[in-house]
Design a protein around this motif. Sequence first.
Motif, PDB file in Angstrom:
ATOM      1  N   THR A  28       0.812  -1.224   0.000  1.00  0.00           N
ATOM      2  CA  THR A  28       0.000   0.000   0.000  1.00  0.00           C
ATOM      3  C   THR A  28       0.837   1.263   0.000  1.00  0.00           C
ATOM      4  O   THR A  28       0.410   2.305  -0.517  1.00  0.00           O
ATOM      5  CB  THR A  28      -0.931   0.033   1.224  1.00  0.00           C
ATOM      6  N   ILE A  29       2.019   1.226   0.578  1.00  0.00           N
ATOM      7  CA  ILE A  29       2.907   2.391   0.577  1.00  0.00           C
ATOM      8  C   ILE A  29       4.211   1.972  -0.093  1.00  0.00           C
ATOM      9  O   ILE A  29       4.903   1.062   0.383  1.00  0.00           O
ATOM     10  CB  ILE A  29       3.181   2.912   1.999  1.00  0.00           C
ATOM     11  N   PHE A  34       1.668   6.416  -2.478  1.00  0.00           N
ATOM     12  CA  PHE A  34       0.652   5.405  -2.747  1.00  0.00           C
ATOM     13  C   PHE A  34       0.737   5.017  -4.215  1.00  0.00           C
ATOM     14  O   PHE A  34       0.946   5.888  -5.079  1.00  0.00           O
ATOM     15  CB  PHE A  34      -0.748   5.945  -2.467  1.00  0.00           C
ATOM     16  N   VAL A  55      -5.774   3.829  -4.609  1.00  0.00           N
ATOM     17  CA  VAL A  55      -6.389   4.364  -3.408  1.00  0.00           C
ATOM     18  C   VAL A  55      -7.402   5.442  -3.785  1.00  0.00           C
ATOM     19  O   VAL A  55      -7.166   6.238  -4.695  1.00  0.00           O
ATOM     20  CB  VAL A  55      -5.311   4.933  -2.445  1.00  0.00           C
TER      21      VAL A  55
END
Length: 641
Positions: A80-81, A90, A95
């Motif tokens: 996710t990161i 991101f 997202v």
Amino acid sequence: MRIDLFGGFRVVLGNTQVPPDSWSRRAPAVLVKMLALAPGHRLRREQVMDAIWPDLDPPAAAANLRKALHSARRILGAETIVSAGDLLFFPADAVAIDVRDYWSLVTAARRSRDLDLYAAAIDTYRGGLLPEDLYEDWAAAPRDELKADWQVLVEEYAGLLETGGDLNGAARAVQRLVTADPLNEDAHAWLMRLYALAGRRDEAQRQYTRLRDLLADELGAEPSAETQRLYEEIRAERTADPALTTDLWERVGDLRVQSGDPAAAVKAFGQVPAGDGRVHRKLAGAWLMLHQPAEAEPHLDRADRLAPDDAERGRLCRLRAELAWERGDLPAARRLAEQAHGIALAHGDADDVAAALEGLAFVSHMQGDWRPGLQQQIERLAGAGLGSRVVRFCDFNHCLSQYQLYGDDFAGDVGDYARQTLAVAERADAVPAQAFAWCLLGESLLLEGRFDEAAACLERSCELYEPLGSRTVALPWLRRAELAACVGDHAEVTVFLKRATAIATVTPMARHAWARLHATAAFAALERGEPELVIRSVRAAQGTAARYGDCPTCSALLNPVGAQAYALVGDVAGARLRAEAAERFVGSFPSAAWRAMADAAAGYAGGSRELLAAAADGFDRAGHTFWAARTRGNAQGTLAP
């Protein structure tokens, strides 16, 4: 993944909300929030460390960041990161973020004027940004930006509802402004007016009482004279009186004209009962702003029959000149503009004379003889008695002068023309016109990269404009800010922008001042290496354009600068929007310089060195030395962070 920041922090993975107690440690939550707020959703590690651990030395802060990143990935998922060198971000399109949704809805609403889009954007705000982080420094700037934009957005929405005849809906919208800022007197007065127009006189009076009590308790003050006058009109039970209804709807129309929304102004003026010649004149003016002379002419005819005096006939004559140029009859437009000027001098006030001179300037511009026309008008200024109103005349011509600086047919000898105009202004002892000429000369030298000479000219322009008071001309201050940005003197940029902002706040030529102010602030931020502040300036420009109207020539610089900033933070969609805006502009006003701006914007949006090189060549042809060198350097350098 979906991240909500309005009304409180919340993360949803798929269909499951991340439990709030997962964020028991502060740092991982702050990291996710900061990335969600950042332009392009990317940040350098140093930015995060400075925000979360400002008092730690770099090795300790870096260790804390590694722990926070590990914790955030454990909560949200490893992918996710993303970490790439010094950047954290991101993944693109992985997202959804409510703040990003808000800005997309705002942009779409302002472009389309669609009420449903306005309502959706307003509702997305949901009580403000991250109320649990009210005292966090890193959240202060985006919170203030969003709140200010939301308030302007609600004003725009209420104005559209009001002029569309939905008075109760408009009142509900304005009530949200009052709730958000109980000391906003303008919102209270607007609500009173809406209640009165809707026949809700008792509620209008109660609203005034609430305002009066709030001001007394919180500020030890009383409502303004204008608000008190409105209250007395309502209290006197004149709400059913056609004269009051006329007055209120006329105010609505005037506000819509000021905001650059003539279609809404037509609706508002159309609510006024027939028989008022002044309102027919204003209706004609609104139709002409919409470039619909056939709709304007019947109202001009009615206003002519009802004109009470020569001053009003002079105002109508000026609109007849505008009607003529809309139809392409420029000789008739000039004849009527000259006639309007003569009547204004004999029977009108300073505003009438200034408006007539503006009409003459525009006809001269359309006929291609703006230069001699302006010098003739300057000679007339000596005995015109315009006082500070001459500033409006100068500001209007400053806008037209941009065609001289950026147009292919004029740019080469603007400096010589400015010197000739200065001599004319000195012979006429017309000090504001001298200030105009010094500014134009400084602008031409600035574009040629002759910075020392430009600085002296622009400083002299400011000195001459200064005694005219607060409602003076912002342009020389803004050009001084631009020059300071060119040479890297960022402290001076701030000084000049503050002075220009004070002028823009009160000037009657707000759409010109705010358009160039935001464009200059954006350029200065980009030169400081702060693309996120550029994006704020782009958004602020959209808000002021919705409130005061837009001037495409004064805001043209915002397109390539904005496109470069969006590209630097990885926001491809934002960069393309600026490139599209630049292309639309150059389609209406073709020239080598404006073509170069459009090519530069497209080059940044698409990562095209070829387009940037073409833009640099275009700036060379226009004689804009600084911009040619800057754009060529970008074409040869790195386009991404």
